[in-house]
Write an enzyme that holds these catalytic residues in place. Structure first.
Site, PDB file in Angstrom:
ATOM      1  CG  ASP A  39       6.028   5.246  -1.845  1.00 16.13           C
ATOM      2  OD1 ASP A  39       6.125   6.067  -2.768  1.00 16.13           O
ATOM      3  OD2 ASP A  39       6.981   4.921  -1.121  1.00 16.13           O
ATOM      4  CE1 TYR A  67       6.530   6.970   6.645  1.00 19.68           C
ATOM      5  CE2 TYR A  67       8.567   7.647   7.723  1.00 19.68           C
ATOM      6  CZ  TYR A  67       7.671   7.752   6.665  1.00 19.68           C
ATOM      7  OH  TYR A  67       7.922   8.629   5.652  1.00 19.68           O
ATOM      8  CG  ASP A  81       6.522  -2.477  -1.333  1.00 20.27           C
ATOM      9  OD1 ASP A  81       6.361  -3.336  -2.210  1.00 20.27           O
ATOM     10  OD2 ASP A  81       6.342  -1.263  -1.548  1.00 20.27           O
ATOM     11  NE  ARG A 179       9.747   1.857  -0.858  1.00 19.96           N
ATOM     12  CZ  ARG A 179      10.253   2.061  -2.061  1.00 19.96           C
ATOM     13  NH1 ARG A 179      10.794   1.049  -2.724  1.00 19.96           N
ATOM     14  NH2 ARG A 179      10.219   3.249  -2.595  1.00 19.96           N
TER      15      ARG A 179
END
Length: 334
Positions: A39, A67, A81, A179
């Site tokens: 994203d 991540y 987020d 998220r």
């Protein structure tokens, strides 16, 4: 014709579609795709296929991802987020470190996760984020994901802002929303939470150490050869000269593993077959006592053959599962 994988270090603020467009100009070809969306807020590893290597992308999409991220406790946002409006706040003064670790442990392993309402998942043919932007309230169904590792590196309290920031590493299955993990951890602690930073460090066997920025790639296009890419991604099978010839014409050869064995290759998880000279010949699936080609490549070229038995695999950026989400406020999909 140039074919291979490029490991891009995606910049913040760019969609995956933006990166594909830039790579088309750098590589001088229209045939470019990516293996799983990052994203706009997120940075890090985005695997891009060029020309014939786009046919490997479908086998990369389903691999695990890793991540590094920062989770803020004490604030909830509409997008889960930092790009979304803050919808609620709560004091974090009473949130104990042990409670944080207990909450993280509860979100580790096989869990049911409800994706963010601003994800790209389709609801009655329309993207969820589009419905949210039009003012509709969207609730998505939960789905199973696996969190292989959820590690807290630091817990940083900001007394003035009354928030707690967690620096974490998450290794997870494909389809996980980081998220959503931030949201669920905050909700479990009773204070809400959202993601403030996200960087993807691994996609399957491909890592940030291999990645190059778009500026670097514009100066020197660093391409991972298809044979090397497949060798890292899949189980390997070394073929004899006779087997190489048979497979090159789309014909069957003896299976690489016993029927029913856990080592047997499948169409969804094939083995990469290599000629004696190391070139990528085909992707193979075991079927009983035989192995048959899922995708055949011309020996020595790393490119698909047009001979008998050739089956094209999916792998362009337009297929389901790699659709871009060119809107703000959607960070965190694995």
């Amino acid at each position: 014709m140039l074919s291979g994988l490029v490991i891009v270090d995606k910049p913040q603020g760019w969609t995956s579609h933006d990166v594909v467009g830039r790579m088309r100009r750098i590589a001088g070809t229209r045939k470019v795709g990516h293996a799983g969306t990052l994203d706009p807020m997120a940075t890090g590893v985005l695997v891009v296929g060029i020309n014939k290597a786009t046919r490997l992308l479908t086998y990369i999409v389903g691999t695990s991802k890793t991540y590094t991220a920062t989770i803020r406790l004490g604030q909830s946002t509409v997008t889960d987020d930092a790009e979304g409006e803050v919808t609620a706040t709560a004091s974090t003064a009473e949130v104990a470190e042990q409670a944080i670790h207990d909450g993280v442990a509860a979100l580790t392993g096989q869990i049911q996760q409800v994706p963010s309402s601003v994800s790209a998942i389709k609801v009655n043919g329309e993207r969820a984020y589009a419905r949210v932007r039009s003012g509709e309230e969207v609730t998505l169904a939960s789905r199973p994901v696996t969190i292989h590792r959820f590690e807290v590196h630091s817990i940083n309290r900001d007394a003035a802002a009354d928030v707690v920031d967690l620096d974490v590493t998450v290794e997870c299955s494909s389809g996980t929303y980081i998220r959503a993990l931030a949201r669920d951890l905050g909700n479990a602690l009773g204070v809400g939470g959202h993601l403030t930073a996200l960087r993807r460090t691994h996609v399957g066997p491909y890592s940030l150490e291999q990645a190059r920025t778009l500026e670097q790639l514009a100066e020197e296009l660093n391409v991972l050869d298809m044979a090397d890419a497949a060798r890292a991604l899949m189980p390997n099978r070394e073929l004899s000269p006779e087997e190489t010839t048979e497979i090159s014409f789309g014909r069957r050869i003896a299976a690489g593993a016993a029927p029913g064995s856990s080592a047997a290759a499948t169409a969804e998880h094939p083995a990469a077959a290599f000629a004696p000279d190391g070139s990528l010949v085909a992707l193979l699936a075991d079927a009983g006592s035989f192995a048959k080609p899922v995708l055949v490549f011309a020996p020595g070229t790393g490119g698909p053959s047009n001979g008998p038995g050739t089956t094209d695999g999916p792998g362009n950026s337009d297929r389901p599962g790699t659709t871009d989400r060119p809107v703000p406020g959607t960070s965190g999909a694995a």
